[in-house]
Design an enzyme around this catalytic site. Structure first.
Site, short mmCIF file in Angstrom:
data_model
loop_
_atom_site.label_atom_id
_atom_site.label_comp_id
_atom_site.label_asym_id
_atom_site.label_seq_id
_atom_site.Cartn_x
_atom_site.Cartn_y
_atom_site.Cartn_z
N CYS A 28 0.81 -1.22 0.00
CA CYS A 28 0.00 0.00 0.00
C CYS A 28 0.84 1.27 0.00
O CYS A 28 0.31 2.36 -0.11
CB CYS A 28 -0.90 0.01 1.23
N CYS B 200 -1.37 -4.26 7.95
CA CYS B 200 -1.19 -3.03 8.74
C CYS B 200 -0.55 -3.39 10.09
O CYS B 200 0.37 -2.71 10.55
CB CYS B 200 -2.52 -2.31 8.97
FE1 FES Z 1 -1.34 -0.25 4.36
FE2 FES Z 1 -2.90 -0.14 6.43
S1 FES Z 1 -3.50 -0.10 4.36
S2 FES Z 1 -0.76 -0.09 6.43
#
Ligand code: FES
Length: 163
Positions: A33, A106
């Site tokens: 992400c 995460c």
């Molecule tokens: Fe990547 Fe939470 S969406 S750390």
């Protein structure tokens, strides 16, 4: 996942920011992400054991990562380095309950930053050496992109001048 605990941690994150005289620093970025977490650790001697006196974090990332980091920095206080190294991402975010599949990384990112620090992260203050990852130019993801001014994959990033 415990939504109430999540919202509380997001609204009022604990231990946010740098520990200037930290003993160790660890940084991890997620290729999934593009988010990033950095954690600082300060030890103290207690009853003949070296335990974590305080831990703090900065997160250039999603709210779940902020919540997990906030909770983890509270949970590990008073524990030894070895005790924390043996904790899983789920244990570090235990009050939140199981994270949904999309959010598991995460928690793992927080675990990774913490363990990077515990396993030999260098304190830029104590070592006198500022690792590349700590240089001011790339203190944030925005800065990293701005300083790049270059090809990232097939996309060329051209920072706009400040208004
Ligand atoms: Fe990547 Fe939470 S969406 S750390």
């Amino acid at each position: 996942m415990d939504e109430k605990t999540l919202q509380e941690a997001i609204a009022n994150p604990q231990n946010l920011g740098e520990i200037v005289d930290a003993d160790a620093v660890g940084t991890v970025g997620s290729p999934d992400c593009g988010d990033m977490v950095r954690m600082w650790i300060k030890y103290k001697e207690q009853d003949g054991r070296k335990v974590i006196d305080k831990a703090s974090f900065q997160s250039f990332g999603c709210q779940t990562a902020i919540a997990v980091a906030s909770i983890a920095t509270q949970l590990i206080k008073g524990k030894t380095r070895e005790e924390v190294l043996n904790m899983t991402a789920a244990e570090l975010s235990e009050p939140l309950g199981p994270l949904p599949p999309m959010k598991i990384h995460c928690g793992q990112m927080v675990e990774g930053a913490l363990k990077a620090a515990l396993e030999g992260g260098i304190s830029p203050v104590k070592s006198g050496v500022i690792p590349q990852s700590m240089t001011p130019q790339i203190a944030t993801l925005h800065d990293a992109l701005a300083s790049a001014g270059k090809q990232v994959g097939k996309i060329k990033i051209i920072p706009l001048p400040a208004p």
